[in-house]
Design a protein around this motif. Structure first.
Motif, PDB file in Angstrom:
ATOM      1  N   GLY A 138      -0.084 -14.136   4.701  1.00  0.00           N
ATOM      2  CA  GLY A 138       0.965 -14.016   5.701  1.00  0.00           C
ATOM      3  C   GLY A 138       0.488 -14.139   7.124  1.00  0.00           C
ATOM      4  N   ILE A 139      -0.604 -14.901   7.351  1.00  0.00           N
ATOM      5  CA  ILE A 139      -1.104 -15.098   8.708  1.00  0.00           C
ATOM      6  C   ILE A 139      -1.180 -16.588   9.012  1.00  0.00           C
ATOM      7  N   ARG A 140      -1.189 -16.887  10.287  1.00  0.00           N
ATOM      8  CA  ARG A 140      -1.269 -18.275  10.734  1.00  0.00           C
ATOM      9  C   ARG A 140      -2.722 -18.737  10.753  1.00  0.00           C
ATOM     10  N   LEU A 141      -2.931 -20.042  10.884  1.00  0.00           N
ATOM     11  CA  LEU A 141      -4.284 -20.593  10.795  1.00  0.00           C
ATOM     12  C   LEU A 141      -4.537 -21.591  11.918  1.00  0.00           C
ATOM     13  N   LEU A 142      -5.600 -21.342  12.663  1.00  0.00           N
ATOM     14  CA  LEU A 142      -6.088 -22.284  13.666  1.00  0.00           C
ATOM     15  C   LEU A 142      -7.270 -23.030  13.068  1.00  0.00           C
ATOM     16  N   VAL A 143      -7.203 -24.347  13.020  1.00  0.00           N
ATOM     17  CA  VAL A 143      -8.228 -25.166  12.381  1.00  0.00           C
ATOM     18  C   VAL A 143      -8.921 -26.035  13.420  1.00  0.00           C
ATOM     19  N   ALA A 144     -10.261 -25.950  13.468  1.00  0.00           N
ATOM     20  CA  ALA A 144     -11.068 -26.881  14.257  1.00  0.00           C
ATOM     21  C   ALA A 144     -11.681 -27.868  13.265  1.00  0.00           C
ATOM     22  N   THR A 145     -11.233 -29.113  13.304  1.00  0.00           N
ATOM     23  CA  THR A 145     -11.638 -30.083  12.287  1.00  0.00           C
ATOM     24  C   THR A 145     -13.070 -30.555  12.454  1.00  0.00           C
ATOM     25  N   GLY A 146     -13.647 -30.413  13.667  1.00  0.00           N
ATOM     26  CA  GLY A 146     -15.043 -30.776  13.889  1.00  0.00           C
ATOM     27  C   GLY A 146     -15.318 -32.236  13.621  1.00  0.00           C
ATOM     28  N   PRO A 174     -23.346 -17.351  30.856  1.00  0.00           N
ATOM     29  CA  PRO A 174     -21.950 -17.151  31.277  1.00  0.00           C
ATOM     30  C   PRO A 174     -21.441 -18.404  31.973  1.00  0.00           C
ATOM     31  N   VAL A 175     -20.475 -19.052  31.351  1.00  0.00           N
ATOM     32  CA  VAL A 175     -19.879 -20.247  31.951  1.00  0.00           C
ATOM     33  C   VAL A 175     -18.371 -20.047  31.992  1.00  0.00           C
ATOM     34  N   PRO A 176     -17.707 -20.613  33.005  1.00  0.00           N
ATOM     35  CA  PRO A 176     -16.250 -20.464  33.085  1.00  0.00           C
ATOM     36  C   PRO A 176     -15.581 -21.060  31.850  1.00  0.00           C
ATOM     37  N   ALA A 177     -14.632 -20.335  31.288  1.00  0.00           N
ATOM     38  CA  ALA A 177     -13.902 -20.848  30.129  1.00  0.00           C
ATOM     39  C   ALA A 177     -13.024 -22.011  30.564  1.00  0.00           C
ATOM     40  N   PRO A 178     -13.028 -23.104  29.806  1.00  0.00           N
ATOM     41  CA  PRO A 178     -12.183 -24.236  30.183  1.00  0.00           C
ATOM     42  C   PRO A 178     -10.714 -23.881  30.005  1.00  0.00           C
ATOM     43  N   GLY A 179      -9.862 -24.564  30.730  1.00  0.00           N
ATOM     44  CA  GLY A 179      -8.432 -24.354  30.568  1.00  0.00           C
ATOM     45  C   GLY A 179      -7.994 -24.777  29.176  1.00  0.00           C
ATOM     46  N   LEU A 180      -7.198 -23.947  28.514  1.00  0.00           N
ATOM     47  CA  LEU A 180      -6.752 -24.249  27.162  1.00  0.00           C
ATOM     48  C   LEU A 180      -5.574 -25.211  27.199  1.00  0.00           C
ATOM     49  N   ASP A 181      -5.514 -26.050  26.186  1.00  0.00           N
ATOM     50  CA  ASP A 181      -4.355 -26.920  26.006  1.00  0.00           C
ATOM     51  C   ASP A 181      -3.101 -26.047  25.908  1.00  0.00           C
ATOM     52  N   PRO A 182      -2.018 -26.399  26.605  1.00  0.00           N
ATOM     53  CA  PRO A 182      -0.813 -25.549  26.577  1.00  0.00           C
ATOM     54  C   PRO A 182      -0.298 -25.297  25.161  1.00  0.00           C
ATOM     55  N   ALA A 183      -0.374 -26.315  24.292  1.00  0.00           N
ATOM     56  CA  ALA A 183       0.106 -26.119  22.921  1.00  0.00           C
ATOM     57  C   ALA A 183      -0.762 -25.099  22.190  1.00  0.00           C
ATOM     58  N   LEU A 184      -2.076 -25.154  22.414  1.00  0.00           N
ATOM     59  CA  LEU A 184      -2.968 -24.174  21.797  1.00  0.00           C
ATOM     60  C   LEU A 184      -2.697 -22.786  22.362  1.00  0.00           C
ATOM     61  N   SER A 185      -2.492 -22.681  23.665  1.00  0.00           N
ATOM     62  CA  SER A 185      -2.185 -21.381  24.280  1.00  0.00           C
ATOM     63  C   SER A 185      -0.927 -20.770  23.657  1.00  0.00           C
ATOM     64  N   ASP A 186       0.085 -21.614  23.447  1.00  0.00           N
ATOM     65  CA  ASP A 186       1.323 -21.119  22.836  1.00  0.00           C
ATOM     66  C   ASP A 186       1.063 -20.621  21.420  1.00  0.00           C
ATOM     67  N   PHE A 187       0.225 -21.341  20.691  1.00  0.00           N
ATOM     68  CA  PHE A 187      -0.081 -20.931  19.321  1.00  0.00           C
ATOM     69  C   PHE A 187      -0.809 -19.584  19.321  1.00  0.00           C
ATOM     70  N   LEU A 191     -12.043 -16.864  19.597  1.00  0.00           N
ATOM     71  CA  LEU A 191     -12.464 -15.941  18.543  1.00  0.00           C
ATOM     72  C   LEU A 191     -12.085 -14.478  18.806  1.00  0.00           C
ATOM     73  N   PRO A 192     -12.133 -13.982  20.056  1.00  0.00           N
ATOM     74  CA  PRO A 192     -11.740 -12.572  20.244  1.00  0.00           C
ATOM     75  C   PRO A 192     -10.306 -12.278  19.826  1.00  0.00           C
ATOM     76  N   ARG A 193      -9.476 -13.300  19.725  1.00  0.00           N
ATOM     77  CA  ARG A 193      -8.075 -13.089  19.356  1.00  0.00           C
ATOM     78  C   ARG A 193      -7.837 -13.251  17.856  1.00  0.00           C
ATOM     79  N   ALA A 236      -0.653 -17.234  21.369  1.00  0.00           N
ATOM     80  CA  ALA A 236       0.227 -16.148  21.787  1.00  0.00           C
ATOM     81  C   ALA A 236       1.283 -15.809  20.744  1.00  0.00           C
ATOM     82  N   GLY A 237       1.318 -16.582  19.672  1.00  0.00           N
ATOM     83  CA  GLY A 237       2.398 -16.439  18.697  1.00  0.00           C
ATOM     84  C   GLY A 237       2.208 -15.380  17.638  1.00  0.00           C
ATOM     85  N   GLY A 238       1.100 -14.644  17.669  1.00  0.00           N
ATOM     86  CA  GLY A 238       0.890 -13.602  16.669  1.00  0.00           C
ATOM     87  C   GLY A 238      -0.453 -13.746  15.986  1.00  0.00           C
ATOM     88  N   PRO A 239      -0.741 -12.901  14.997  1.00  0.00           N
ATOM     89  CA  PRO A 239      -2.047 -12.913  14.324  1.00  0.00           C
ATOM     90  C   PRO A 239      -2.367 -14.264  13.690  1.00  0.00           C
TER      91      PRO A 239
END
Length: 408
Positions: free
Chosen positions: A263-271, A216-229, A298-300, A231-234
Motif C-alpha cells: 500500500g505504498i507508492r514507488l519512486l524508481v531510478a532506472t539508472g 557538502p554540495v548544494p542540492a539541485p533543484g528537483l523536477d516539479p513533477a518529482l517534487s509533487d510525487f 532518501l530522507p523522505r 509530497a504525495g505521501g509515503p
C-alpha cells in the motif's frame, strides 16, 4: 601540498575522490583529480584530468556480467584499463605531486610514485586488499571462513597480473623499467563509516578506517513533477545504479507489485538499465526517472531498495533510511550481508531471486530496523572522513623522502 588523486570505475568509485579533492582544495592544497569520462559526478571548480577511459560506455555495452567482461577482455575491457593505467602515469609525470592517492584499479600509481621519488597512498573503497581474519575479502564470498578468510585477499592481487603489458607501457611513460615489486603504500585509507564496518583488530596501524568521504554540495533543484510525487505521501525508493543485468522489466514489475502489496507508492531510478517499469503496471503511484539526488530523496523514503554499492549504502544510512539490498556482483553481497549482520537491514535478496513476494516481505519488516538505522545515521553525522583522510595525506607528504627519483 601537491596532491594527485587518481580513480577509476563508475560513479561510486569517483564520488569519494571528488569529496576528498574538494576538502583538500578548500584547505589550501594544490589538488589535481584524474578520473574516467562520464562519471556523472559534479567536478565544477576542481582541477581535473581525463583518463580517457569510459566505464559508463563499458557498462552500457557489456552490462555487469564478469563472464561478458572476460569474453571481451581484449577488445573492450583492456582498452579502458589501458586508458586508466597509462594516462594515470602521464598525469603523475605532468603534475609532479608530493603524494599520490589512488584507486586499486590504477595499477600504475605505485610505479609512478616510485619513479618520482614520492609516497603513495592506497584508497581501498571496499575491504578487498588488506587481509584480515575477521571477514573474507569483499567480492569473494559472504560466508566467513575463519582462519581461511585471509586467503581470499589474494584474488585482488592476482587480478592485476592481467594488465602487465599496460603497466609496462606506463613505465615507459615514466622513463623507467618496471620493477619486480613497487614500494608499499605509505598508508591505506578506507572511506567507510564505522557505523557500517568495524575496524578489524589485526589490521596494521597504517590502515585507517576514516569514515565516509562526503562533500557538502548544494542540492539541485528537483523536477516539479518529482517534487509533487514526493509530497504525495509515503513512498519507497528503488534504484540499482549501473547494474544492467538480467531482465529489467521483470524486475520492475516485481518492485511495483511489492510496493502495491504494502500500500505504498514507488519512486524508481532506472539508472543504466537496471530497472524498466512496463507500461501495463504504470500508474499515479509509480514515478520513474533515470536518476535522483539521493540527499534530496532518501530522507523522505520509507525504505531504499538498492544494489548495495557502498556509496548507496552510505547515502541511505546517513539519510536514516532502511536499506533493502538486492546485490548483483562484486562487493554488493558483502555489504548486504554486513548490514543484515549489524541489524541495519533485512536479509539481502540476490537479484536472481528477486520476486514481488520477497520484496513485499522485506518492506513489511523494514520498520523493525529503523531504530538501529537512526542510531547509525547519528553516528555518521559526527564523522568527517575526508578531514581524517586529508590529515593522513598531509603527514605522509611532510615526511622526509628517503629515495631519489628514478625518473630522469
Amino acid at each position: 601540498m601537491k596532491l594527485l588523486l587518481v580513480t577509476a570505475g563508475s560513479r561510486g568509485d569517483v564520488e569519494p575522490f571528488v569529496a576528498l579533492a574538494r576538502r583538500a582544495a578548500a584547505s589550501g592544497h594544490q589538488v589535481r583529480l584524474a578520473l574516467p569520462d562520464r562519471s556523472g559526478v559534479d567536478t565544477v571548480g576542481l582541477d581535473t584530468r581525463s583518463l580517457e577511459a569510459d566505464f559508463t560506455a563499458l557498462i552500457e555495452s557489456q552490462g555487469v556480467s564478469p563472464l561478458a567482461a572476460m569474453r571481451n577482455l581484449r577488445d573492450v575491457v583492456r582498452p579502458v584499463m589501458r586508458g586508466v593505467i597509462v594516462n594515470a602515469a602521464r598525469a603523475a609525470r605532468e603534475f609532479r605531486p608530493d603524494v599520490i592517492a589512488w584507486h586499486p584499479k590504477v595499477l600504475s600509481a605505485p610505479l609512478a610514485a616510485d619513479a618520482l621519488g614520492i609516497p603513495h597512498v592506497l584508497v581501498e573503497l571496499v575491504p578487498a586488499m588488506t587481509a584480515t581474519r575477521e571477514f573474507p575479502a569483499a567480492g569473494t564470498v559472504t560466508r566467513a571462513l575463519g582462519p581461511l578468510n585471509r586467503l581470499t585477499y589474494r584474488a585482488a592481487a592476482a587480478a592485476g597480473g592481467m594488465f602487465r603489458r599496460e603497466v609496462d607501457e606506463a613505465a615507459e611513460v615514466m622513463g623507467v623499467s618496471r620493477a619486480r615489486r613497487s614500494s608499499a603504500p605509505g598508508a591505506t585509507l578506507l572511506p567507510i563509516s564505522l557505523a557500517i564496518l568495524s575496524r578489524p583488530a589485526d589490521w596494521p596501524d597504517s590502515v585507517v578506517l576514516t569514515g565516509a568521504w562526503r562533500a557538502p554540495v548544494p542540492a539541485p533543484g528537483l523536477d516539479p513533477a518529482l517534487s509533487d510525487f514526493l509530497a504525495g505521501g509515503p513512498f519507497a525508493y528503488a534504484g540499482f545504479g549501473s547494474m544492467a543485468a538480467g531482465d529489467p522489466a521483470t524486475r520492475g514489475r516485481a518492485l511495483v507489485e511489492a510496493a502495491r502489496a504494502r500500500g505504498i507508492r514507488l519512486l524508481v531510478a532506472t539508472g543504466l538499465g537496471g530497472i524498466v517499469v512496463p507500461d501495463d503496471v504504470r500508474g499515479d503511484d509509480v514515478f520513474a526517472t533515470r536518476s535522483v539526488d539521493h540527499a534530496a530523496v532518501l530522507p523522505r523514503a520509507t525504505a531504499a531498495i538498492h544494489h548495495g554499492g557502498i556509496g548507496t549504502v552510505h547515502a541511505a544510512t546517513a539519510a536514516g533510511t532502511v536499506s533493502i539490498v538486492v546485490p548483483f556482483i562484486a562487493d554488493q553481497p558483502f555489504w548486504g550481508a554486513m548490514l543484515h549482520r549489524r541489524g541495519l537491514a533485512p536479509a539481502p535478496i540476490p537479484q536472481k531471486r528477486l520476486t514481488a513476494e520477497r520484496v513485499a516481505e522485506a518492506l513489511a519488516s523494514a520498520p523493525g530496523f529503523q531504530a538501529a538505522v537512526d542510531a547509525a545515521a547519528e553516528r555518521m553525522a559526527g564523522e568527517d572522513g575526508a578531514a581524517e583522510a586529508l590529515g593522513v595525506l598531509e603527514r605522509i607528504a611532510a615526511r622526509p623522502r628517503t629515495g631519489a627519483p628514478r625518473h630522469p
